[in-house]
Design a protein around this motif. Structure first.
Motif, short mmCIF file in Angstrom:
data_model
loop_
_atom_site.label_atom_id
_atom_site.label_comp_id
_atom_site.label_asym_id
_atom_site.label_seq_id
_atom_site.Cartn_x
_atom_site.Cartn_y
_atom_site.Cartn_z
N THR A 277 0.86 -1.32 -0.33
CA THR A 277 0.08 -0.01 0.01
C THR A 277 0.67 0.77 0.16
OG1 THR A 277 -0.13 0.00 2.35
CG2 THR A 277 -1.93 -1.41 1.42
N HIS A 278 1.85 1.68 0.35
CA HIS A 278 3.12 2.43 0.85
C HIS A 278 2.54 3.66 1.54
CE1 HIS A 278 6.15 0.41 -2.46
NE2 HIS A 278 4.46 1.24 -2.72
N ASP A 279 1.34 3.21 2.54
CA ASP A 279 0.49 3.88 3.32
C ASP A 279 1.92 4.74 4.03
OD1 ASP A 279 -0.22 4.02 6.31
OD2 ASP A 279 -1.93 4.75 4.60
N GLU A 280 1.34 6.40 4.21
CA GLU A 280 2.79 6.66 5.14
C GLU A 280 2.65 6.43 6.41
OE1 GLU A 280 3.90 11.29 6.24
OE2 GLU A 280 2.30 10.86 3.93
N GLN A 281 1.23 6.42 7.07
CA GLN A 281 1.44 5.79 7.70
C GLN A 281 1.79 5.03 8.65
OE1 GLN A 281 0.11 8.41 11.26
NE2 GLN A 281 1.61 6.71 12.43
N LEU A 282 1.69 3.72 7.72
CA LEU A 282 2.04 2.01 8.02
C LEU A 282 3.27 2.26 8.31
CD1 LEU A 282 0.58 -0.22 8.71
CD2 LEU A 282 1.16 -0.78 6.44
N ILE A 283 4.16 3.53 7.53
CA ILE A 283 5.55 3.39 7.44
C ILE A 283 6.03 3.00 8.71
CG2 ILE A 283 7.35 3.99 6.00
CD1 ILE A 283 6.08 3.96 3.88
N GLY A 284 5.73 4.46 8.52
CA GLY A 284 5.80 4.74 10.58
C GLY A 284 5.68 3.88 11.20
N ASP A 285 4.82 3.05 11.52
CA ASP A 285 4.23 2.34 12.35
C ASP A 285 5.40 1.01 11.74
OD1 ASP A 285 2.61 3.12 13.70
OD2 ASP A 285 0.73 2.63 12.69
N VAL A 286 5.66 0.63 11.33
CA VAL A 286 6.27 -0.72 10.72
C VAL A 286 8.26 -0.82 11.02
CG1 VAL A 286 7.18 -2.31 9.22
CG2 VAL A 286 5.12 -1.74 9.06
N HIS A 287 8.24 1.11 10.88
CA HIS A 287 9.60 0.89 11.52
C HIS A 287 9.58 0.72 12.32
CE1 HIS A 287 13.20 3.71 11.02
NE2 HIS A 287 12.61 3.72 12.14
#
Length: 691
Positions: free
Chosen positions: A410-420
């Protein structure tokens, strides 16, 4: 009145008697038939029937949809004895064997890991775990080739890079390196000193190592096999103003380091061997220095920033910090893989230690047969919480894989932060726990744990660096703490918390009030084994730590500044991060128990989950006692129940380790064989005795 007091006294006595019978059952397992009729009710409550575990069903649930591909990995190496790593092997021989293992596997097994890294990350990491079980050096070498070198090309580059390099990376015609870490800089990637200066006259970048501190160090695949390197360097553009240059921040560049035909080091590239290491000597770590190495402009991995033919810089991201964050965000796959693979190492070590502890017998009651060392409470205390933790981390890292796969899709921005943040926390927490557990498992197996053939030494040495690479664990935990504080600040500024962190809203509004004096004294087993109580307790601790460290940081920043305040509160921040990760792990374990499709698996998982939760609560009981969240009688009940659950898990320990479904030819430890009657036979044959 006297009658009421008498009844109260009798209830008290009955309660004491009941607790003492339970305490006795923590150490003994007398058959119910031998108990007097008056004791039956108490004993039947305290010493329940053994949970019956359907190993195959539990294993199916654990291994899930990637079981078949992992078995294909195991079968391939089992069919190729010449590719199996011998017990004694030199550094140089191990490196060459490791390369043959990788090339043979990729070209002969029908499994192409790099394609899965792009299309199905969950399957890719399952392959990586299985390969690491065969030889951890091989797992790391594969990770360097596909996750780091290949991943950087795909994730930081654009279509032109994929078209040019994908096939060569996939079939290992283009073996490569990931050249980020420098002699003087590791975790602080923004401080890297290697420079890439654009030359507009020749349309090239010039890669330079300005000083010895900027030499790329610990670069896997560099010393012997690598032909390319993804080099991280400061992008420098010449300008016409008074400054003369413009630093655009850290970017990644593809730099050829050896000739494709002759394999000779290319002009301007200096390669040296980092030498023999504590472990992972099948991986050829090297050091790279660049002296005016020229590369085409197209070798800039330009997904987040590009340079035109006339030297103009363009980016869809407005600042160096944004571009840097986006770059690192695309590289979290390495941490995901390490967390997942570390659980695989923990499983193998627990399998060996538990099976040996069931096999080895000594002492026992006077004039009676010896008992297994796992019948001793001290051995249960060492190994059963560890076995429960292996299950907990298994489900937590599966959750991480799901989130990572969703992020890639998805490249969802919020999800990127969470996964990081989640990948940083789980990598740090799990690898630290596994490193400690390997030593405990070795000690739990006594002298036989010291024999190299039983693998604890090599597992411990090979895994130890997991705590350092892809981010030092202390640094990663600080990232988790920083993200929690950011979420905390947004909450009180009217922002919304993401699903991953949403429990903070509930817990901080509900649990940080004065602890309920009645609940603090509840000590019934049903209450202590209630998932809601366990999760509330974990989350209460995290919420309290978060609130208190926020207050401390605000206070100290007035006199010490932000950095000084952070450093003053650093241990507090690390404890906060670990507490949060433990809360996430427990939540995912509870979810896994509830989602288990059959009752026998659910009962076994519930036992392990309760032990994981209560053992962690007891280990930090001082925190809960200091704030009266747990009264003294409840603390004692938690301790007693955690010991009892260790005993209960011990009764199904064989089934639980068997359910990991790792073949004997992968665990490769004579004392850790599934058919324990063959263990001594294998062991003595290794020493030279004839069967």
């Amino acid at each position: 009145m006297e009658s009421l007091e008498e009844n109260g006294f009798q209830d008290q006595v009955q309660s004491i008697v009941t607790r003492r019978f339970r305490r006795l059952c923590f150490h003994l397992q007398p058959p119910l038939e031998s108990a007097s009729s008056g004791d039956l009710e108490v004993l039947s409550c305290a010493c329940r029937a053994k949970v019956v575990v359907n190993r195959d069903r539990l294993s199916d649930y654990m291994r899930g949809k990637h079981r078949d591909v992992q078995q294909r990995v195991y079968d391939y190496f089992n069919s190729r004895p010449e590719l199996q790593t011998p017990l004694e092997i030199s550094k140089d021989e191990h490196r060459e064997l490791c390369m043959r293992q990788l090339m043979g596997f990729v070209r002969e097994s029908g499994i192409r890991p790099f394609r899965y890294a792009l299309e199905d990350p969950g399957k890719y990491f399952a392959i990586l775990e299985a390969v690491g079980g065969v030889d951890m050096s091989l797992g790391i070498k594969m990770g360097v080739q596909f996750s780091l070198w290949g991943g950087s090309v795909l994730n930081l580059g654009t279509k032109k890079h994929r078209d040019k390099y994908f096939e060569g990376i996939d079939n290992i015609e283009y073996p490569g390196c990931f050249a980020m870490t420098e002699l003087h800089h590791g975790s602080n990637v923004q401080g890297l000193q290697t420079v890439a200066t654009f030359d507009p006259l020749k349309d090239e970048f010039i890669i330079d190592t300005p000083n010895d501190g900027a030499i790329k160090w610990w670069i896997g695949n560099a010393a012997v096999h690598g032909k390319f390197a993804t080099v991280f360097a400061k992008l420098i553009l010449p300008t016409h103003d008074a400054k003369g240059i413009s630093d655009m921040g850290i970017h990644a560049f593809i730099v050829p380091i050896r000739d494709m035909k002759t394999h000779k080091t290319l002009p301007g590239v200096e390669v040296h061997d980092c030498g023999h290491k504590v472990g992972l000597n099948g991986v050829d770590n090297g050091a790279l220095r660049f002296r005016s190495v020229r590369i085409p402009r197209d070798n800039l991995l330009n997904r987040f920033g590009d340079v035109s033919r006339d030297g103009k810089y363009t980016s869809g991201l407005p600042s160096i910090s944004k571009r840097f964050a986006a770059t690192l965000g695309e590289l979290v796959g390495g941490r995901v893989g390490l967390a997942y693979s570390s659980v695989g190492v923990l499983k193998i070590s627990v399998i060996i230690a538990v099976r040996y502890s069931l096999l080895r017998q000594q002492f026992g009651p006077p004039k009676q047969p010896e008992i297994s060392i796992l019948d001793y409470q001290s051995q249960q205390h060492k190994l059963m919480p560890m076995l429960a933790s292996a299950y907990a981390y298994h489900f937590a890292t599966l959750h991480l894989l799901d989130k990572y796969s969703e992020m890639k899709r998805t490249h969802d921005e919020q999800l990127i932060g969470d996964v990081h943040t989640l990948s940083a926390g789980l990598k740090a927490y799990v690898t630290s726990y596994t490193a400690k557990s390997l030593s405990i498992c070795r000690e739990a197996c006594g002298g036989h744990g010291y024999a190299a053939v039983n693998r604890f030494g090599s597992l411990r040495n090979d895994h130890d660096i997991f705590q350092t690479f892809e981010g030092d664990n202390t640094v990663l935990l600080q990232q988790v703490a920083g993200y929690l504080l950011k979420q905390y600040q947004e909450k009180f500024q009217g922002g919304t918390l993401t699903v991953t962190w949403n429990y903070l809203r509930v817990s901080m509004n509900s649990y940080l009030s004065q602890p309920n004096p009645v609940t603090a004294r509840w000590e019934g087993e049903d209450h202590l084994r209630d998932p809601k109580f366990q999760l509330d307790t974990f989350r209460y601790r995290t919420s309290r730590l978060l609130q208190s460290v926020a207050v401390r940081l605000r206070k100290h920043s007035k006199t010490l500044g932000n950095f000084g305040a952070w450093n003053r509160c650093l241990n507090h921040l690390l404890t906060l991060a670990e507490s949060h990760i433990e809360s996430v792990i427990l939540e995912k374990f509870i979810d896994a128990v509830q989602s288990s499709p059959d009752s026998s698996s659910r009962a076994a998982l519930k036992l392990a989950c309760d032990l994981y939760a209560l053992d962690r609560i007891w280990n930090d009981i001082g925190t809960y006692r200091n704030v009266d969240y747990v009264a003294p009688n409840k603390a004692k009940a938690i301790h007693k129940l955690s010991e009892y659950l260790s005993f209960q898990v011990k009764t199904v320990a064989k089934e639980l380790v068997d359910a990991f479904d790792i073949p004997d030819y992968v665990t490769r430890a004579p004392i850790g064989m599934q058919a324990t009657e063959d263990a001594y036979s294998q062991y003595t044959q290794f020493a030279g005795f004839e069967n």
